[in-house]
Design an enzyme around this catalytic site. Structure first.
Site, PDB file in Angstrom:
ATOM      1  N   HIS A 131      42.931  84.046  -2.879  1.00 42.07           N
ATOM      2  CA  HIS A 131      43.123  83.421  -1.497  1.00 42.07           C
ATOM      3  C   HIS A 131      44.400  83.054  -1.314  1.00 42.07           C
ATOM      4  O   HIS A 131      45.177  83.394  -0.257  1.00 42.07           O
ATOM      5  CB  HIS A 131      42.189  82.128  -1.259  1.00 42.07           C
ATOM      6  CG  HIS A 131      40.631  82.524  -1.025  1.00 42.07           C
ATOM      7  ND1 HIS A 131      39.857  81.863  -2.078  1.00 42.07           N
ATOM      8  CD2 HIS A 131      39.979  83.447  -0.394  1.00 42.07           C
ATOM      9  CE1 HIS A 131      38.727  82.139  -1.926  1.00 42.07           C
ATOM     10  NE2 HIS A 131      38.604  83.167  -0.673  1.00 42.07           N
ATOM     11  N   SER A 184      35.365  83.721  -5.424  1.00 43.21           N
ATOM     12  CA  SER A 184      34.899  82.340  -5.631  1.00 43.21           C
ATOM     13  C   SER A 184      33.716  82.250  -6.495  1.00 43.21           C
ATOM     14  O   SER A 184      33.478  81.437  -7.550  1.00 43.21           O
ATOM     15  CB  SER A 184      34.801  81.540  -4.531  1.00 43.21           C
ATOM     16  OG  SER A 184      35.865  81.504  -3.495  1.00 43.21           O
TER      17      SER A 184
HETATM   18  P1  ADP Z   1      33.673  84.406   3.342  1.00 44.59           P
HETATM   19  O1  ADP Z   1      32.473  83.508   3.193  1.00 44.59           O
HETATM   20  O2  ADP Z   1      33.976  84.390   4.796  1.00 44.59           O
HETATM   21  O3  ADP Z   1      33.553  85.850   2.743  1.00 44.59           O
HETATM   22  P2  ADP Z   1      35.447  84.002   0.971  1.00 44.59           P
HETATM   23  O4  ADP Z   1      36.280  82.893   1.063  1.00 44.59           O
HETATM   24  O5  ADP Z   1      34.707  84.481   0.191  1.00 44.59           O
HETATM   25  O6  ADP Z   1      34.864  83.582   2.721  1.00 44.59           O
HETATM   26  O7  ADP Z   1      36.664  84.767   1.713  1.00 44.59           O
HETATM   27  C1  ADP Z   1      37.611  84.627   2.788  1.00 44.59           C
HETATM   28  C2  ADP Z   1      38.329  85.808   2.704  1.00 44.59           C
HETATM   29  O8  ADP Z   1      39.335  86.096   1.906  1.00 44.59           O
HETATM   30  C3  ADP Z   1      37.800  87.303   2.945  1.00 44.59           C
HETATM   31  O9  ADP Z   1      38.151  88.031   3.912  1.00 44.59           O
HETATM   32  C4  ADP Z   1      37.822  87.732   1.510  1.00 44.59           C
HETATM   33  O10 ADP Z   1      37.647  89.244   1.686  1.00 44.59           O
HETATM   34  C5  ADP Z   1      39.079  87.372   1.056  1.00 44.59           C
HETATM   35  N1  ADP Z   1      39.382  87.172  -0.289  1.00 44.59           N
HETATM   36  C6  ADP Z   1      38.654  86.770  -1.037  1.00 44.59           C
HETATM   37  N2  ADP Z   1      39.147  86.878  -2.279  1.00 44.59           N
HETATM   38  C7  ADP Z   1      40.072  87.579  -2.264  1.00 44.59           C
HETATM   39  C8  ADP Z   1      40.946  88.160  -3.352  1.00 44.59           C
HETATM   40  N3  ADP Z   1      40.848  88.169  -4.456  1.00 44.59           N
HETATM   41  N4  ADP Z   1      42.329  88.826  -2.808  1.00 44.59           N
HETATM   42  C9  ADP Z   1      42.099  89.097  -1.444  1.00 44.59           C
HETATM   43  N5  ADP Z   1      41.080  88.688  -0.504  1.00 44.59           N
HETATM   44  C10 ADP Z   1      40.364  87.955  -0.900  1.00 44.59           C
END
Ligand code: ADP
Length: 153
Positions: A16, A127
């Site tokens: 993130h 996460s």
């Molecule tokens: P959600 O519940 O909206 O998926 P997340 O916190 O899991 O919330 O993810 C938010 C955004 O960050 C999403 O677009 C997800 O694809 C992206 N994301 C999560 N982990 C990574 C990572 N390791 N690298 C790039 N983008 C990520």
């Protein structure tokens, strides 16, 4: 141009943070928006997640951290943002993200979803994976910001 980066961030990972840092180089302002989702039972409260993000993004001057509930497009419209920022890791992300991007565009035609491809070293990182490792007593300090690793401990 203002970009909103919405998500659960339960908790924020280095994946993130990488998207946030790169987004801050691309847009005038980035708003990280923590989604208040009554359907999910998060490990950290919204306030804790905001604090975790704040703690590891002190170096970013064009970043704002906020929370929201309801439709993402309503929040984006209220904040007068033009871009929805999302990250893409693997092919399975793409299917869901594309569906969301089309849905959001049907609700708010002027919005553009911009995807940043994950940096290679974080392509496996989520996460939920971090929480699973921490629960089983494994090390997570190479996966999350220092302050988050302490919280998980
Ligand atoms: P959600 O519940 O909206 O998926 P997340 O916190 O899991 O919330 O993810 C938010 C955004 O960050 C999403 O677009 C997800 O694809 C992206 N994301 C999560 N982990 C990574 C990572 N390791 N690298 C790039 N983008 C990520």
């Amino acid at each position: 141009m203002i970009a909103v980066y919405p998500g659960s961030f339960d908790p924020i990972t280095l994946g993130h943070l990488d998207v946030i840092e790169r987004g801050c180089r691309l847009f005038e302002q980035v708003i990280v928006a923590v989604l208040i989702n009554p359907l999910k039972t998060p490990l950290f409260t919204v306030q804790q997640r905001i604090e975790q993000i704040r703690c590891c993004t002190q170096h970013l001057t064009n970043l704002e951290i906020d929370s929201f509930d309801g439709l993402t497009v309503t929040y984006v419209k209220n904040r007068q943002a033009q871009v929805l920022l999302r990250g893409l890791r693997v092919l399975s992300d793409f299917e869901y993200e594309l569906q969301m991007a089309h849905t959001n565009k049907s609700l708010l035609p002027q919005i553009e979803t911009v995807f940043l491809a994950t940096s290679n070293e974080y392509s496996f990182l989520s996460s939920s994976l971090v929480k699973e490792i921490a629960k089983l007593g494994g090390p997570v300090s190479h996966l999350v910001p220092k302050n988050v690793a302490l919280d998980l401990e």
